[in-house]
Design a protein around this motif. Structure first.
Motif, PDB file in Angstrom:
ATOM      1  N   PRO A 104      55.909  52.518  61.792  1.00  0.00           N
ATOM      2  CA  PRO A 104      56.777  52.932  62.894  1.00  0.00           C
ATOM      3  C   PRO A 104      58.251  52.832  62.499  1.00  0.00           C
ATOM      4  O   PRO A 104      58.762  51.739  62.295  1.00  0.00           O
ATOM      5  N   LYS A 105      58.882  53.998  62.400  1.00  0.00           N
ATOM      6  CA  LYS A 105      60.280  54.037  61.947  1.00  0.00           C
ATOM      7  C   LYS A 105      61.240  53.429  62.961  1.00  0.00           C
ATOM      8  O   LYS A 105      62.367  53.079  62.630  1.00  0.00           O
ATOM      9  N   ILE A 106      60.779  53.322  64.208  1.00  0.00           N
ATOM     10  CA  ILE A 106      61.650  52.806  65.268  1.00  0.00           C
ATOM     11  C   ILE A 106      62.112  51.381  64.953  1.00  0.00           C
ATOM     12  O   ILE A 106      63.166  50.941  65.390  1.00  0.00           O
ATOM     13  N   GLU A 130      62.330  60.348  62.147  1.00  0.00           N
ATOM     14  CA  GLU A 130      61.028  60.501  62.801  1.00  0.00           C
ATOM     15  C   GLU A 130      60.563  61.958  62.779  1.00  0.00           C
ATOM     16  O   GLU A 130      59.371  62.219  62.695  1.00  0.00           O
ATOM     17  N   ILE A 194      64.245  56.601  74.022  1.00  0.00           N
ATOM     18  CA  ILE A 194      64.012  55.188  73.706  1.00  0.00           C
ATOM     19  C   ILE A 194      65.299  54.522  73.222  1.00  0.00           C
ATOM     20  O   ILE A 194      65.678  53.456  73.699  1.00  0.00           O
TER      21      ILE A 194
ATOM     22  N   LEU B 186      51.358  56.460  67.688  1.00  0.00           N
ATOM     23  CA  LEU B 186      52.149  56.467  68.928  1.00  0.00           C
ATOM     24  C   LEU B 186      52.129  55.104  69.593  1.00  0.00           C
ATOM     25  O   LEU B 186      53.148  54.635  70.114  1.00  0.00           O
ATOM     26  N   PHE B 188      51.984  52.220  68.316  1.00  0.00           N
ATOM     27  CA  PHE B 188      52.910  51.273  67.681  1.00  0.00           C
ATOM     28  C   PHE B 188      54.357  51.602  68.004  1.00  0.00           C
ATOM     29  O   PHE B 188      55.157  50.703  68.272  1.00  0.00           O
ATOM     30  N   ILE B 189      54.684  52.899  67.997  1.00  0.00           N
ATOM     31  CA  ILE B 189      56.057  53.291  68.355  1.00  0.00           C
ATOM     32  C   ILE B 189      56.384  52.776  69.752  1.00  0.00           C
ATOM     33  O   ILE B 189      57.427  52.163  69.986  1.00  0.00           O
ATOM     34  N   LEU B 190      55.455  53.008  70.703  1.00  0.00           N
ATOM     35  CA  LEU B 190      55.737  52.606  72.078  1.00  0.00           C
ATOM     36  C   LEU B 190      55.714  51.099  72.241  1.00  0.00           C
ATOM     37  O   LEU B 190      56.479  50.542  73.017  1.00  0.00           O
TER      38      LEU B 190
END
Lengths: 256, 253
Positions: A104-106, A130, A194, B186, B188-190
């Motif tokens: 997850p790049k976030i 992303e 986000i 998704l 994990f992103i969330l």
């Protein structure tokens, strides 16, 4: 079943949901803070769409998403086609992409904030990162399967490599590129919202969190509806552009 | 030249080169937020050994996994049913396709209001986001079942449920797994976004806390943990997929 009923069927669930919401909000069982009426949300939505300062917030979010997406499109198509046309490039990038794709790049956002500052730049950089992955992966897949006979014929008829790239490889890859765009564009919106929720003083994500903190549920829901409409609208525009550019291939399933 | 594509040496060498360059670059004067790789590695080992990391990992997983399971299960079941029952598809799928490009994070504030700022709102947002890719892939997977197979099975006396279980389900399975993979990423992103927005535990919270306390060591530790978790879960899913789809020809994945 009559034709009318058939035509109305897709809207049945939406209508049912909206009616249920309005009923709940009017029943007095819940506080209008938790379930505001549709009228209130609509009124706030109208305010959002007509006031200059709120339109500026919309523009801020849209601009971040689109700049990041456009950068990812340019770089992603270049890398993808390079990978599809050169074994060395594929050998270098393919394992790199496969290894970092599920990460997850976030999580890099805090570092981006330190490197690029807390303003638009860190958000655009994350959107870029992303969006890059789906675009590279689909472009690579597409440019790998370009019909060799076409390439050979063009070369045989004296076309330069640059011309082959522009007249054959790019058009043949275009449907795949657009498939990547359709995955990446919603991702761009998600990341912008986000990051704006996380750290920002403007944009729709910020406005949603700010409205929640001010207990203006109706305004928060109006912002949510605006974000939803924006995501939906961008996707529709993309499909329109796709159908004009790649007019020779019909879009028959959702992804292709 | 087949060895070029399959060989992992080139990218590994590149990666090693990048790490070495990074290490050399940090020997001189550096910004506070840039740590040399050796120090990050030491911090990761330290955080794991001291038990500082583990509670946050478990907190994150107890949010991500139920959300992922809930959303993808509902998505797969409804998607398969929609792929088989035309009337249901005509009612449900327009709504699903219409709301698919909508960023699901916008529901987080609403869920926070309804269900509190605890785990429930986070799990629900994750479930909602995981629902869509699973529904769409299961739907197309079930619809793509070759009619000939269905007819043959019916002809040989299979009931509708048997046809669903023995014909439609295996045909849809490759796409179902494709949907699961998207949903997992998704989730994990969330997870990290919702934890960064508000949480008192979890890796997203750890990153935010490290960031605001300027604990750059802890920040990198959480990023490494996030990356490892995302990567490991993806590998696990691929492993499950390989087992479940053992009958498919190799290489078509």
């Amino acid at each position: 079943m009559s034709a009318l009923a058939r035509a109305l069927r897709p809207f049945a669930l939406v209508a049912l949901g909206l009616a249920g919401w309005e009923l709940l909000s009017r029943s007095g069982l819940t506080s209008p803070l938790l379930v505001p009426s549709l009228g209130r949300i609509g009124w706030e939505l109208g305010r959002l769409a007509t006031r200059l300062d709120s339109l500026a917030e919309v523009w801020q979010s849209l601009h971040r998403a689109l700049v990041g997406f456009a950068l990812a499109a340019v770089v992603g198509i270049a890398i993808g086609i390079l990978m599809g046309r050169s074994r060395v490039a594929a050998a270098v990038f393919d394992p790199l992409l496969a290894g970092t794709y599920p990460v997850p790049k976030i999580a890099l956002f805090p570092i981006f904030v330190f490197v690029f500052g807390i303003g638009s730049l860190s958000k655009i950089a994350l959107v870029f990162l992303e969006c890059l992955y789906p675009i590279v992966v689909t472009t690579y897949a597409g440019s790998r399967v370009v019909n060799r006979v076409l390439v050979w014929s063009a070369l045989n008829m004296g076309a330069s490599p640059a011309r082959v790239l522009w007249r054959i490889v790019v058009p043949a890859t275009a449907p795949y590129i657009f498939a990547g765009f359709r995955i990446a564009l919603p991702v761009a919106m998600i990341v912008v919202i986000i990051t704006e929720m996380l750290s920002s003083a403007d944009g729709l994500g910020y406005l949603a969190m700010y409205s929640l903190a001010s207990l203006k549920t109706d305004r928060m829901l109006a912002v949510a509806v605006a974000i939803a409409l924006l995501g939906l609208g961008l996707d529709r525009v993309l499909v329109l552009v796709r159908d004009r550019v790649v007019f020779w291939e019909r879009l028959d399933s959702y992804y292709a | 030249m087949g060895s070029w594509r399959s060989s992992k040496t080139v990218p590994l060498l590149l990666l090693a080169g990048a790490v070495v360059l990074w290490e050399i670059a940090t020997l001189g004067p550096r910004a506070d937020f840039v740590l040399p790789p050796t120090e990050i590695a030491r911090d990761v080992v330290g955080a794991v050994a001291s038990g500082e990391l583990l509670p946050h990992v478990t907190a994150s997983l107890t949010r991500a996994l139920p959300g992922f399971a809930l959303g993808s299960f509902a998505g797969i079941v409804l998607g398969l049913v929609a792929g088989v029952v035309t009337g249901f598809a005509e009612t449900v799928s327009p709504v699903v396709f219409l709301t698919y490009p909508v960023p699901k994070v916008v529901f987080l504030p609403l869920f926070m209001l309804w269900f509190g700022i605890g785990d429930v709102s986070k799990i629900l947002v994750i479930a909602l986001a995981c629902f869509y890719p699973c529904f769409i892939n299961a739907y197309y997977g079930a619809r793509a079942t070759p009619r000939l197979l269905v007819w043959s099975a019916l002809n040989m006396g299979a009931g509708r449920l048997t046809v669903f279980r023995k014909v439609v389900l295996p045909c849809a399975l490759p796409l179902v797994f494709a949907g699961l993979r998207v949903s997992l990423a998704l989730s994990f992103i969330l997870l990290f976004s919702t934890e960064m927005i508000n949480a008192r535990s979890g890796l997203g919270f750890l990153i935010r806390q490290a960031e605001s306390n300027l604990r750059f060591d802890l920040m990198y530790v959480s990023i490494v943990a996030v990356a490892a978790l995302g990567y490991a879960s993806d590998r696990l899913l691929l492993l499950a997929r390989r087992r479940a789809l053992a009958w498919q020809e190799a290489g078509s994945a």
